[in-house]
Design a protein around this motif. Structure first.
Motif, PDB file in Angstrom:
ATOM      1  N   ILE A 162       0.835  -1.201   0.000  1.00 25.53           N
ATOM      2  CA  ILE A 162       0.000   0.000   0.000  1.00 25.53           C
ATOM      3  C   ILE A 162       0.871   1.252   0.000  1.00 25.53           C
ATOM      4  N   ILE A 163       1.881   1.276   0.861  1.00 23.61           N
ATOM      5  CA  ILE A 163       2.741   2.453   0.972  1.00 23.61           C
ATOM      6  C   ILE A 163       3.582   2.641  -0.286  1.00 23.61           C
ATOM      7  N   ARG A 164       4.024   1.539  -0.894  1.00 19.53           N
ATOM      8  CA  ARG A 164       4.864   1.636  -2.090  1.00 19.53           C
ATOM      9  C   ARG A 164       4.079   2.032  -3.338  1.00 19.53           C
ATOM     10  N   GLU A 165       2.846   1.559  -3.453  1.00 20.94           N
ATOM     11  CA  GLU A 165       2.161   1.667  -4.733  1.00 20.94           C
ATOM     12  C   GLU A 165       0.938   2.571  -4.733  1.00 20.94           C
ATOM     13  N   THR A 166       0.495   3.008  -3.566  1.00 24.58           N
ATOM     14  CA  THR A 166      -0.722   3.806  -3.495  1.00 24.58           C
ATOM     15  C   THR A 166      -0.389   5.265  -3.259  1.00 24.58           C
ATOM     16  N   ILE A 167      -1.115   6.151  -3.924  1.00 27.61           N
ATOM     17  CA  ILE A 167      -0.972   7.577  -3.676  1.00 27.61           C
ATOM     18  C   ILE A 167      -1.661   7.875  -2.355  1.00 27.61           C
ATOM     19  N   THR A 168      -0.870   8.149  -1.334  1.00 24.34           N
ATOM     20  CA  THR A 168      -1.418   8.326   0.010  1.00 24.34           C
ATOM     21  C   THR A 168      -0.601   9.339   0.776  1.00 24.34           C
ATOM     22  N   ASP A 169      -1.208   9.945   1.764  1.00 24.16           N
ATOM     23  CA  ASP A 169      -0.492  10.896   2.613  1.00 24.16           C
ATOM     24  C   ASP A 169       0.309  10.189   3.703  1.00 24.16           C
ATOM     25  N   THR A 170       0.110   8.888   3.832  1.00 26.57           N
ATOM     26  CA  THR A 170       0.802   8.136   4.875  1.00 26.57           C
ATOM     27  C   THR A 170       2.268   7.959   4.522  1.00 26.57           C
ATOM     28  N   LYS A 171       3.151   8.341   5.445  1.00 29.03           N
ATOM     29  CA  LYS A 171       4.581   8.163   5.245  1.00 29.03           C
ATOM     30  C   LYS A 171       5.169   7.467   6.467  1.00 29.03           C
ATOM     31  N   LEU A 172       6.216   6.702   6.213  1.00 33.86           N
ATOM     32  CA  LEU A 172       6.872   5.979   7.294  1.00 33.86           C
ATOM     33  C   LEU A 172       7.805   6.905   8.056  1.00 33.86           C
ATOM     34  N   ASN A 173       7.842   6.719   9.351  1.00 33.30           N
ATOM     35  CA  ASN A 173       8.718   7.501  10.215  1.00 33.30           C
ATOM     36  C   ASN A 173       9.700   6.548  10.878  1.00 33.30           C
ATOM     37  N   VAL A 174      10.967   6.614  10.464  1.00 31.68           N
ATOM     38  CA  VAL A 174      11.966   5.684  10.988  1.00 31.68           C
ATOM     39  C   VAL A 174      12.925   6.352  11.964  1.00 31.68           C
ATOM     40  N   VAL A 175      12.625   7.591  12.342  1.00 35.75           N
ATOM     41  CA  VAL A 175      13.521   8.307  13.244  1.00 35.75           C
ATOM     42  C   VAL A 175      13.480   7.660  14.617  1.00 35.75           C
ATOM     43  N   VAL A 176      14.633   7.202  15.056  1.00 35.75           N
ATOM     44  CA  VAL A 176      14.760   6.577  16.369  1.00 35.75           C
ATOM     45  C   VAL A 176      15.173   7.639  17.371  1.00 35.75           C
ATOM     46  N   LYS A 177      14.609   7.575  18.551  1.00 34.65           N
ATOM     47  CA  LYS A 177      14.957   8.535  19.599  1.00 34.65           C
ATOM     48  C   LYS A 177      16.462   8.537  19.843  1.00 34.65           C
ATOM     49  N   SER A 178      17.021   9.726  19.985  1.00 31.78           N
ATOM     50  CA  SER A 178      18.458   9.857  20.207  1.00 31.78           C
ATOM     51  C   SER A 178      18.863   9.179  21.509  1.00 31.78           C
ATOM     52  N   PHE A 179      20.057   8.624  21.503  1.00 31.79           N
ATOM     53  CA  PHE A 179      20.577   7.999  22.711  1.00 31.79           C
ATOM     54  C   PHE A 179      20.950   9.070  23.732  1.00 31.79           C
ATOM     55  N   ASP A 180      20.636   8.813  24.996  1.00 29.07           N
ATOM     56  CA  ASP A 180      21.042   9.749  26.058  1.00 29.07           C
ATOM     57  C   ASP A 180      22.559   9.761  26.209  1.00 29.07           C
ATOM     58  N   THR A 181      23.156   8.611  26.028  1.00 32.62           N
ATOM     59  CA  THR A 181      24.618   8.503  26.045  1.00 32.62           C
ATOM     60  C   THR A 181      25.052   7.748  24.798  1.00 32.62           C
ATOM     61  N   ILE A 182      26.246   8.021  24.337  1.00 36.53           N
ATOM     62  CA  ILE A 182      26.747   7.359  23.135  1.00 36.53           C
ATOM     63  C   ILE A 182      26.911   5.864  23.414  1.00 36.53           C
ATOM     64  N   PRO A 183      26.324   4.995  22.578  1.00 38.50           N
ATOM     65  CA  PRO A 183      26.319   3.540  22.855  1.00 38.50           C
ATOM     66  C   PRO A 183      27.623   2.858  22.455  1.00 38.50           C
ATOM     67  N   TRP A 184      28.732   3.299  23.061  1.00 41.43           N
ATOM     68  CA  TRP A 184      30.022   2.711  22.721  1.00 41.43           C
ATOM     69  C   TRP A 184      30.023   1.200  22.928  1.00 41.43           C
ATOM     70  N   ASP A 185      29.337   0.729  23.979  1.00 41.85           N
ATOM     71  CA  ASP A 185      29.364  -0.692  24.308  1.00 41.85           C
ATOM     72  C   ASP A 185      28.641  -1.546  23.277  1.00 41.85           C
ATOM     73  N   LYS A 186      27.782  -0.925  22.472  1.00 35.84           N
ATOM     74  CA  LYS A 186      27.048  -1.676  21.458  1.00 35.84           C
ATOM     75  C   LYS A 186      27.779  -1.705  20.120  1.00 35.84           C
ATOM     76  N   CYS A 187      28.861  -0.970  20.031  1.00 35.36           N
ATOM     77  CA  CYS A 187      29.601  -0.867  18.773  1.00 35.36           C
ATOM     78  C   CYS A 187      30.949  -1.580  18.915  1.00 35.36           C
ATOM     79  N   PRO A 188      31.238  -2.567  18.083  1.00 35.52           N
ATOM     80  CA  PRO A 188      32.531  -3.266  18.159  1.00 35.52           C
ATOM     81  C   PRO A 188      33.694  -2.283  18.095  1.00 35.52           C
ATOM     82  N   SER A 189      34.742  -2.566  18.820  1.00 35.16           N
ATOM     83  CA  SER A 189      35.869  -1.626  18.932  1.00 35.16           C
ATOM     84  C   SER A 189      36.494  -1.310  17.583  1.00 35.16           C
ATOM     85  N   GLU A 190      36.556  -2.319  16.692  1.00 34.72           N
ATOM     86  CA  GLU A 190      37.167  -2.055  15.388  1.00 34.72           C
ATOM     87  C   GLU A 190      36.327  -1.088  14.561  1.00 34.72           C
TER      88      GLU A 190
END
Length: 319
Positions: A162-190
């Motif tokens: 529907i979203i790909r093929e239909t003329i509609t005002d509906t749009k996807l919102n993929v903005v994720v809330k900003s991290f309060d602290t930088i997630p260094w522990d979730k990112c591999p050191s390399e």
């Protein structure tokens, strides 16, 4: 969850439109028929197929706690199931051409309480007992009638289409809330090291303690982590859109690799980096403006650039 991507407020009317569109796509080969409610009502169902499927949808008009949500969903289910066995509604269904009903779908955005499943089972058993005692009054219902609770997650393919093929005002919102602290522990050191090394080549900071340098590195570490999660959710909930994004990203990734590796002048790193950002945003906007919000386009741009910095494609001259 697929609804977390939908920016448009989900009202009862909007949910009904979504359901109609989903059923029209999934059951068109079964001669799906929408029932308008403008004349004598909709007979207690939103639509039906010639294979014996009928459905009713419900969307709460405001936020409820878990108990309140269950009570409203339960009461709506009860009300509409009671219409199904009412003799006046039975005749209305026959007049509309509804065949013997084999499945009654109750379509809600989501539910949180398994008591709703128990209630649906209890209502089905109640109907089948009534049918065994008064078969003529229940002859519009199949002997093996089932009541099925459907949610938005059951229609991932249809939502995506529907979203790909239909003329509609509906749009996807993929903005994720900003991290309060930088997630260094979730990112591999390399990966962190790669981002630091490449941003250093672009910014040429006086030293590693430069505040702007650290802020930019931290931002792209966060974008890298968010991008992984966003793409994972899109792949699960909107596979066709994900494939479109993946194809474009692969093509741009190769282009970025060539552009950065061919540069022989370190002083041009910043201008090349900004040029890549601008060109990539234009391509994303051109390809995806129809079904992503503007803020989502910007989020996707930085998320993918974060991945290029963390991985191999984006390499800048360091000396």
């Amino acid at each position: 969850m697929i609804l977390s991507f939908i920016k448009t407020p989900l009202t009862g009317d909007a949910w009904e439109e979504w359901c109609d569109a989903c059923y029209r796509i999934r059951y068109q080969s079964d001669n799906y028929q929408k029932i308008p409610a403008t004349y004598r009502g909709d007979a207690g169902i939103e639509g039906y197929t010639q294979t014996g499927i009928v459905y009713q949808c419900y969307c709460p008009e405001r936020e409820y706690n878990d108990d309140e949500l269950y009570e409203h969903q339960r009461d709506k289910l009860t009300k509409d199931i009671n219409k199904l066995v009412d003799q006046t509604y039975k005749q209305r269904l026959k007049d509309l051409g509804v065949p013997t009903i084999k499945q009654w779908h109750y379509v809600v955005p989501f539910y949180k309480d398994n008591r709703l499943l128990q209630h649906a089972t209890a209502k089905r058993n109640e109907i089948l007992r009534g049918k065994s005692g008064k078969p003529k009054e229940y002859d519009h219902l199949d002997d093996n009638l089932v009541i099925v609770i459907k949610v938005a997650e059951d229609f991932k393919v249809e939502f995506s289409k529907i979203i790909r093929e239909t003329i509609t005002d509906t749009k996807l919102n993929v903005v994720v809330k900003s991290f309060d602290t930088i997630p260094w522990d979730k990112c591999p050191s390399e990966k962190v090291h790669n981002i630091q090394r490449k941003i250093k080549a672009v910014m040429n900071p006086v030293n590693d303690d430069d505040e702007d340098f650290k802020d930019v590195v931290g931002a792209y570490v966060a974008y890298y982590i968010k991008g992984i999660e966003i793409l994972r959710m899109l792949q699960a909930d909107f596979p066709e859109i994900y494939e479109h994004i993946y194809t474009l990203e692969r093509a741009c990734k190769n282009e970025v690799s060539l552009k950065t590796k061919m540069n022989q002048d370190r002083s041009l790193n910043m201008s090349i980096f900004n040029e890549i950002l601008g060109e990539f945003e234009q391509k994303l906007s051109r390809e995806f403006d129809k079904y992503f919000t503007t803020s989502s386009i910007m989020e996707l741009k930085h998320d993918m650039v974060g991945a290029w910095l963390a991985d191999c494609p984006m390499e800048f001259r360091r000396g």
